[in-house]
Design an enzyme around this catalytic site. Structure first.
Site, PDB file in Angstrom:
ATOM      1  N   HIS A 231      79.786  65.330  47.155  1.00  0.00           N
ATOM      2  CA  HIS A 231      81.024  64.566  46.991  1.00  0.00           C
ATOM      3  C   HIS A 231      82.062  65.544  46.456  1.00  0.00           C
ATOM      4  CE1 HIS A 231      83.778  62.035  44.764  1.00  0.00           C
ATOM      5  NE2 HIS A 231      83.204  62.273  43.613  1.00  0.00           N
ATOM      6  N   TYR A 265      89.971  59.093  43.455  1.00  0.00           N
ATOM      7  CA  TYR A 265      90.160  58.810  42.037  1.00  0.00           C
ATOM      8  C   TYR A 265      90.721  60.043  41.342  1.00  0.00           C
ATOM      9  CZ  TYR A 265      85.631  61.164  41.277  1.00  0.00           C
ATOM     10  OH  TYR A 265      84.615  62.081  41.236  1.00  0.00           O
ATOM     11  N   ASP A 558      60.277  31.881  40.234  1.00  0.00           N
ATOM     12  CA  ASP A 558      59.730  30.531  40.403  1.00  0.00           C
ATOM     13  C   ASP A 558      58.919  30.502  41.691  1.00  0.00           C
ATOM     14  OD1 ASP A 558      61.935  30.604  42.140  1.00  0.00           O
ATOM     15  OD2 ASP A 558      62.519  28.533  41.717  1.00  0.00           O
TER      16      ASP A 558
HETATM   17  P1  FAD Z   1      71.177  65.171  36.277  1.00  0.00           P
HETATM   18  O1  FAD Z   1      72.319  65.417  35.406  1.00  0.00           O
HETATM   19  O2  FAD Z   1      71.216  65.784  37.633  1.00  0.00           O
HETATM   20  O3  FAD Z   1      69.912  65.618  35.500  1.00  0.00           O
HETATM   21  C1  FAD Z   1      68.659  65.805  36.125  1.00  0.00           C
HETATM   22  C2  FAD Z   1      68.010  67.004  35.503  1.00  0.00           C
HETATM   23  O4  FAD Z   1      66.690  67.108  36.008  1.00  0.00           O
HETATM   24  C3  FAD Z   1      68.724  68.280  35.844  1.00  0.00           C
HETATM   25  O5  FAD Z   1      69.212  68.876  34.681  1.00  0.00           O
HETATM   26  C4  FAD Z   1      67.668  69.112  36.537  1.00  0.00           C
HETATM   27  O6  FAD Z   1      67.739  70.467  36.212  1.00  0.00           O
HETATM   28  C5  FAD Z   1      66.382  68.473  36.060  1.00  0.00           C
HETATM   29  N1  FAD Z   1      65.273  68.684  36.989  1.00  0.00           N
HETATM   30  C6  FAD Z   1      65.242  68.371  38.301  1.00  0.00           C
HETATM   31  N2  FAD Z   1      64.085  68.776  38.845  1.00  0.00           N
HETATM   32  C7  FAD Z   1      63.362  69.350  37.859  1.00  0.00           C
HETATM   33  C8  FAD Z   1      62.080  69.951  37.792  1.00  0.00           C
HETATM   34  N3  FAD Z   1      61.296  70.079  38.881  1.00  0.00           N
HETATM   35  N4  FAD Z   1      61.651  70.419  36.608  1.00  0.00           N
HETATM   36  C9  FAD Z   1      62.435  70.315  35.497  1.00  0.00           C
HETATM   37  N5  FAD Z   1      63.654  69.787  35.509  1.00  0.00           N
HETATM   38  C10 FAD Z   1      64.115  69.293  36.673  1.00  0.00           C
HETATM   39  N6  FAD Z   1      79.468  59.492  37.339  1.00  0.00           N
HETATM   40  C11 FAD Z   1      80.283  58.747  36.576  1.00  0.00           C
HETATM   41  O7  FAD Z   1      79.804  57.832  35.915  1.00  0.00           O
HETATM   42  N7  FAD Z   1      81.618  58.963  36.526  1.00  0.00           N
HETATM   43  C12 FAD Z   1      82.192  59.960  37.249  1.00  0.00           C
HETATM   44  O8  FAD Z   1      83.401  60.144  37.204  1.00  0.00           O
HETATM   45  C13 FAD Z   1      81.370  60.757  38.067  1.00  0.00           C
HETATM   46  N8  FAD Z   1      81.911  61.710  38.825  1.00  0.00           N
HETATM   47  C14 FAD Z   1      81.102  62.518  39.561  1.00  0.00           C
HETATM   48  C15 FAD Z   1      81.689  63.545  40.283  1.00  0.00           C
HETATM   49  C16 FAD Z   1      80.903  64.404  41.011  1.00  0.00           C
HETATM   50  C17 FAD Z   1      81.547  65.518  41.771  1.00  0.00           C
HETATM   51  C18 FAD Z   1      79.506  64.197  41.046  1.00  0.00           C
HETATM   52  C19 FAD Z   1      78.626  65.093  41.840  1.00  0.00           C
HETATM   53  C20 FAD Z   1      78.923  63.169  40.350  1.00  0.00           C
HETATM   54  C21 FAD Z   1      79.717  62.314  39.597  1.00  0.00           C
HETATM   55  N9  FAD Z   1      79.176  61.253  38.876  1.00  0.00           N
HETATM   56  C22 FAD Z   1      79.983  60.496  38.091  1.00  0.00           C
HETATM   57  C23 FAD Z   1      77.742  60.949  38.950  1.00  0.00           C
HETATM   58  C24 FAD Z   1      77.009  61.526  37.743  1.00  0.00           C
HETATM   59  O9  FAD Z   1      77.361  62.838  37.569  1.00  0.00           O
HETATM   60  C25 FAD Z   1      75.504  61.439  37.919  1.00  0.00           C
HETATM   61  O10 FAD Z   1      75.156  60.214  38.465  1.00  0.00           O
HETATM   62  C26 FAD Z   1      74.763  61.633  36.610  1.00  0.00           C
HETATM   63  O11 FAD Z   1      75.225  62.785  35.965  1.00  0.00           O
HETATM   64  C27 FAD Z   1      73.271  61.740  36.824  1.00  0.00           C
HETATM   65  O12 FAD Z   1      72.645  62.047  35.627  1.00  0.00           O
HETATM   66  P2  FAD Z   1      71.093  62.353  35.583  1.00  0.00           P
HETATM   67  O13 FAD Z   1      70.748  62.642  34.176  1.00  0.00           O
HETATM   68  O14 FAD Z   1      70.372  61.280  36.270  1.00  0.00           O
HETATM   69  O15 FAD Z   1      70.907  63.619  36.530  1.00  0.00           O
HETATM   70  N1  THG Z   2      59.172  27.110  49.582  1.00  0.00           N
HETATM   71  C1  THG Z   2      58.009  27.601  49.153  1.00  0.00           C
HETATM   72  N2  THG Z   2      57.927  28.452  48.121  1.00  0.00           N
HETATM   73  C2  THG Z   2      59.048  28.845  47.481  1.00  0.00           C
HETATM   74  C3  THG Z   2      60.296  28.346  47.889  1.00  0.00           C
HETATM   75  C4  THG Z   2      60.341  27.467  48.970  1.00  0.00           C
HETATM   76  N3  THG Z   2      58.969  29.732  46.473  1.00  0.00           N
HETATM   77  C5  THG Z   2      60.165  30.374  45.993  1.00  0.00           C
HETATM   78  C6  THG Z   2      61.301  29.391  45.916  1.00  0.00           C
HETATM   79  N4  THG Z   2      61.448  28.724  47.198  1.00  0.00           N
HETATM   80  C7  THG Z   2      60.985  28.379  44.854  1.00  0.00           C
HETATM   81  N5  THG Z   2      62.030  27.405  44.660  1.00  0.00           N
HETATM   82  C8  THG Z   2      61.846  26.071  44.788  1.00  0.00           C
HETATM   83  C9  THG Z   2      62.747  25.243  44.151  1.00  0.00           C
HETATM   84  C10 THG Z   2      62.565  23.865  44.181  1.00  0.00           C
HETATM   85  C11 THG Z   2      61.503  23.324  44.881  1.00  0.00           C
HETATM   86  C12 THG Z   2      60.650  24.144  45.575  1.00  0.00           C
HETATM   87  C13 THG Z   2      60.816  25.530  45.520  1.00  0.00           C
HETATM   88  C14 THG Z   2      61.266  21.863  44.867  1.00  0.00           C
HETATM   89  N6  THG Z   2      61.446  21.209  43.694  1.00  0.00           N
HETATM   90  C15 THG Z   2      61.260  19.789  43.543  1.00  0.00           C
HETATM   91  C16 THG Z   2      62.190  19.302  42.434  1.00  0.00           C
HETATM   92  O1  THG Z   2      62.649  20.123  41.655  1.00  0.00           O
HETATM   93  O2  THG Z   2      62.409  18.127  42.388  1.00  0.00           O
HETATM   94  C17 THG Z   2      59.853  19.408  43.231  1.00  0.00           C
HETATM   95  C18 THG Z   2      59.361  19.867  41.906  1.00  0.00           C
HETATM   96  C19 THG Z   2      58.035  19.236  41.502  1.00  0.00           C
HETATM   97  O3  THG Z   2      57.656  18.202  42.050  1.00  0.00           O
HETATM   98  O4  THG Z   2      57.410  19.844  40.606  1.00  0.00           O
HETATM   99  O5  THG Z   2      60.897  21.273  45.861  1.00  0.00           O
HETATM  100  O6  THG Z   2      61.417  27.015  49.431  1.00  0.00           O
HETATM  101  N7  THG Z   2      56.881  27.252  49.785  1.00  0.00           N
END
Ligand code: FAD
Ligand code: THG
Length: 824
Positions: A231, A265, A558
């Site tokens: 980027h 930005y 659920d």
């Molecule tokens: P990193 O900082 O990459 O840290 C990972 C570390 O793991 C590294 O230090 C690396 O050396 C280590 N590592 C990897 N492999 C190994 C290995 N095998 N052994 C030992 N160590 C290892 N984010 C924002 O929130 N705001 C911004 O404005 C922003 N701007 C950005 C601009 C740019 C140009 C870029 C590139 C990124 C930007 N980001 C921004 C994103 C942000 O920089 C990253 O998402 C964030 O820094 C990631 O942090 P991290 O700790 O996960 O990774």
């Molecule tokens: N069908 C089946 N499984 C499911 C869903 C489904 N699992 C995930 C999700 N959907 C679960 N959500 C619900 C929500 C409400 C009901 C069923 C699944 C339901 N409720 C009745 C009531 O609240 O009146 C009966 C409750 C009871 O008698 O205890 O029917 O869509 N297979």
């Protein structure tokens, strides 16, 4: 630690990576009493050369995800209280997002809604106010802006250092110039980390390796679904207009600035401007080919994560910069680079413990913005077994198997980059790769003109154009025909017709994507009793609606549990994480198998359903012969089916399951038999509308792990009188409910809202909408909201694109409270 019931040794944590995430995590873990924490990095401290080492540190807190916004808020709070060498690690310069198009201006209104919903201060402002906040901006091209005074600049490296120091004071070790080359394991548990210099024993390993995640993942045998992309970031030469404007220690005083209409930005660097661009083509980077630190330096790179600037990708952005900030016409770029960081298929982080390798955790694809919040959540999760924030959108296990293929991760990751600043409708699917998963009915659905959207890789019909002629019969469509353009996207008046036919006649719904688990074995019953809140110890043939709770009593999912035989249960579940959760807790005499892909399901519902189905089967499908929430294994025509009598749409009928090979035959059988009853195929839009009228909650949207069953209105599914289950002890200790999932009806019959909007009480935001849909039977939009407990009849306002939409708290359920339509 919760994930270590099998280990007797005291926890020994190795964190891989000393970027912002690794440092923050070490701080949060040691704060929770874990002192044996070792952080390894291949590069030199304190700037080991990952993304953190060059992050410009813009922190815009507000986004569509409540969880991510909460992470960002915690980062701001934490960094504001951290100091390095007398300077704070966060500079609260505020944030300003600009709109130069009507679409963006509307979207900023939507964003202001999220800010109010999630508790971030923000205000929509005029072009003149934008100019006041950023005098270099040409306000004549603007329609307005969104000003967020609490956003600002994180000083990423100092913040990492400050957290490292705190962790060190509590006993953590940080070892730089240790390159991890292997992960050791025994009996499915991680046991150590191998580096080029030494091997470190470990009970817990966290990969915080940023975009190197897939490399570490491969060592552990774990797919890490992220794509590293470059980027562009550049700095101008000094601008005379900024001479003396900023204290060099803080470097900036004007708000961080976004011009998303052109994917740009900006921030100040004392008298220069730093510019980031997402306007260029995706530039994927192979994490296995990234140069080690010293080699990168030897090749004149600043660090491994900083690649040479590609001028040709920058040119169009530079023109756009000069249009927005005319002062840039007199200057040029002084330096630029292509910095590498991570993109996932859905833009969210990848957090959690591997399913295959216990004790191996991921904390990857995390921005600086969310880093402290993520670190706290992961530390809580590791230490307590659950986090205080809902993590389902970030869970490593949210992906289906098919969503972890390298091809999928590449395609979606690149698309995420392209769309990062786009105005995205909540229903808008990605274009590729599609179609991926289709139900056996796909060919018929296409013939019926299905309008498909995608979810979990599945093609899902939202309505069928073949039903368009029915719209004339449907008065309800009239009321909503003048939908605003936003809520009219991915919607059609045909939806109203499909909903009406379901209530008046009978309709077929493709329920194939509903996750199905088969739980079998001698221990299956005892296991499900222990894991869920309701009583499933009923005779074979019973179906039970029940909840999975975590240890703190939060709703993890659920389920419907159908007891098909003494030791065989079919479980209807939600996310792939449900299976992982069950597997983690399952004893040796229980098997859990996901049967979703090999099977399919049709929901056939409506008052005429019995007339349709009965002639097709030898079994008695009368109310007496096949009661509500009962299951039978039988035949429909030629097709062996498992029939469950329940209905998420609140009408009489059955879910009919069969194997995938017979799905088309089942569809055709029902379709033909249904002709004389006026059957239609109906889609997810009608489905969602009908379930909201009936008050059936959708897990992950209406309630999550952050909510208890009592708050979510699911008390009826909790049986405190039948022995212990996971989460029961916590339920006994709960304080009185202070918020409730509340049903609202919009007062104006033509108004609609979509979800995530703030709800105002006496003029102030007091809650937010979870899901909403027009209720065609009720003739009003139904919306569910988290609000303080309110009596029915209370008046509230929902803020929709800046408009105050009046709504009223309603008694539940809104539709058929006596269940006369289902229990007959
Ligand atoms: P990193 O900082 O990459 O840290 C990972 C570390 O793991 C590294 O230090 C690396 O050396 C280590 N590592 C990897 N492999 C190994 C290995 N095998 N052994 C030992 N160590 C290892 N984010 C924002 O929130 N705001 C911004 O404005 C922003 N701007 C950005 C601009 C740019 C140009 C870029 C590139 C990124 C930007 N980001 C921004 C994103 C942000 O920089 C990253 O998402 C964030 O820094 C990631 O942090 P991290 O700790 O996960 O990774
Ligand atoms: N069908 C089946 N499984 C499911 C869903 C489904 N699992 C995930 C999700 N959907 C679960 N959500 C619900 C929500 C409400 C009901 C069923 C699944 C339901 N409720 C009745 C009531 O609240 O009146 C009966 C409750 C009871 O008698 O205890 O029917 O869509 N297979």
């Amino acid at each position: 630690m919760s994930s270590a019931p099998e280990t007797t040794a005291s926890p020994k944590v190795v964190v891989i990576g000393a970027g912002i995430v690794g440092c923050s995590l070490a701080e949060e873990l040691t704060a929770r009493g874990l002192h044996d924490v070792t952080v390894l990095d291949q590069g030199p401290l304190p700037a080991p050369g990952g993304s953190t080492s060059h992050a410009p540190g813009l922190v815009f807190q507000t986004g569509p995800s409540k969880t991510m916004t909460a992470f960002a808020r915690y980062t701001v709070e934490k960094f504001s209280a951290l100091e390095v060498d007398g300077s704070p690690c966060f500079e609260p310069v505020g944030g300003l997002e600009l709109a130069a198009t009507p679409e963006r201006w509307a979207d900023l209104h939507r964003k202001a809604g999220w800010a109010a919903s999630w508790g971030v201060r923000g205000e929509l402002v005029s072009p003149a106010r934008c100019k006041e906040l950023w005098p270099l901006v040409d306000e004549s091209m603007l329609l307005g802006g969104f000003h967020t005074p609490d956003d600002g600049l994180a000083r990423a490296l100092p913040a990492a250092r400050a957290q490292m120091r705190r962790a060190q004071e509590r006993g953590a070790r940080f070892l730089d110039r240790h390159t991890v080359t292997g992960i050791e394991q025994a009996d499915g548990r991680v046991t150590g980390v191998v580096t080029d210099r030494a091997t470190f024993a470990a009970t817990h390993v966290v990969s915080a390796a940023g975009f190197w995640g897939p490399v570490i993942g491969r060592m552990a045998g774990v797919d890490v679904p992220l794509l590293p992309l470059a980027h562009q970031y550049a700095r101008t030469k000094p601008l005379p207009e900024l001479a003396g404007a900023n204290d060099p220690r803080t470097g900036a005083s004007k708000p961080i600035l976004r011009f998303q209409d052109r994917d740009l930005y900006f921030r100040e660097h004392t008298d220069r401007i730093g510019i980031g661009s997402y306007a260029h083509r995706p530039l994927p980077v192979d994490p296995f080919a990234v140069l080690p630190y010293d080699e990168a330096r030897a090749r004149a790179l600043d660090m491994p994560s900083s690649l040479p600037f590609t001028e040709e990708d920058w040119a169009p952005s530079w023109e756009a910069c000069r249009t927005l900030l005319p002062a840039l016409r007199n200057t040029d770029i002084e330096e630029g680079f292509n910095g590498v960081f991570s993109f996932t298929p859905d833009g969210m982080p990848v957090l959690g413990e591997s399913r295959a390798l216990r004790g191996f955790w991921l904390a990857e694809a995390v921005w600086v913005t969310h880093s402290a919040g993520v670190a706290r959540a992961v530390a809580e999760w590791m230490v307590d077994g659950y986090a205080s924030t809902d993590l389902h959108e970030c869970d490593l296990h949210r992906f289906e198997d098919v969503q972890r293929s390298p091809a999928y991760v590449r395609e979606r990751g690149a698309q995420q980059f392209v769309e990062v600043y786009d105005v995205i409708h909540p229903l808008q699917p990605m274009d590729r790769p599609r179609p991926l998963r289709v139900s056996p009915f796909h060919a018929r659905q296409q013939e019926l003109g299905a309008y498909f959207l995608e979810g979990g890789g599945w093609e899902r019909p939202h309505w069928y154009e073949a039903n368009a002629p029915l719209v004339q019969e449907s008065g309800e469509a009239e009321k909503t025909k003048e939908r605003d353009p936003w809520s009219a996207r991915h919607w059609s008046p045909v939806v109203a017709a499909e909903a009406r036919v379901t209530r008046e006649r009978v309709a077929l719904y493709d329920m194939t994507p509903l996750r199905r688990l088969e739980v079998t074995g001698p221990g299956a019953l005892a296991f499900l009793q222990r894991m869920t809140t309701n009583n499933v110890a009923k005779k074979p043939g019973a179906v039970t609606y029940t909840l999975l709770l975590d240890e703190k009593g939060g709703v993890r999912s659920d389920l419907t549990v159908a007891r098909l035989a003494a030791e065989r249960f079919q479980v209807g579940a939600n996310s792939p994480a449900d299976q992982v959760w069950l597997e983690r807790h399952a004893p040796g005499d229980v098997q859990i198998r996901d049967i979703t892909s090999g099977t399919c399901c049709i929901g056939v519902w409506g008052p005429l359903v019995r007339a349709l189905v009965q002639p097709l089967t030898r079994d008695d499908f009368s109310h007496e012969g096949f009661g509500y929430f009962r299951a039978k294994e039988t035949y429909i025509g030629h097709v062996p089916v498992t029939a469950l009598r329940l209905s998420y749409v609140g009408e009489l009928g059955w879910e009919l399951y069969t194997t995938a090979d017979l799905g088309l035959r089942l569809w055709d059988t029902l379709w033909e038999a249904g002709q004389e009853h006026g059957v239609v195929a109906a889609g997810r839009s009608a489905f969602n509308s009908l379930r909201l009228e009936k008050g059936y909650r959708a897990w992950g949207v209406d309630m999550t792990e952050e909510h208890t069953p009592y708050e979510a209105g699911l008390d009826f599914a909790v049986r405190m009188d039948r022995g212990d289950f996971l989460g029961r002890a916590a339920l006994e200790q709960l304080p009185p409910v202070e918020r409730r999932l509340t049903a609202l009806l919009l007062d104006d019959p033509s108004a609609v809202v979509l979800g995530k909007e703030p709800v105002h009480l006496d003029g102030a935001p007091r809650g937010y909408i979870t899901s909403a849909a027009y209720g065609y039977t009720l003739g009003r939009c139904v919306a569910y909201a988290w609000l303080p407990p309110l009596p029915a009849g209370s008046a509230v306002h929902i803020e929709y694109f800046g408009e105050k939409v009046p709504a009223t708290v309603a008694d539940e359920p809104l539709f058929d409270p006596k269940m006369t339509r289902i229990r007959r």
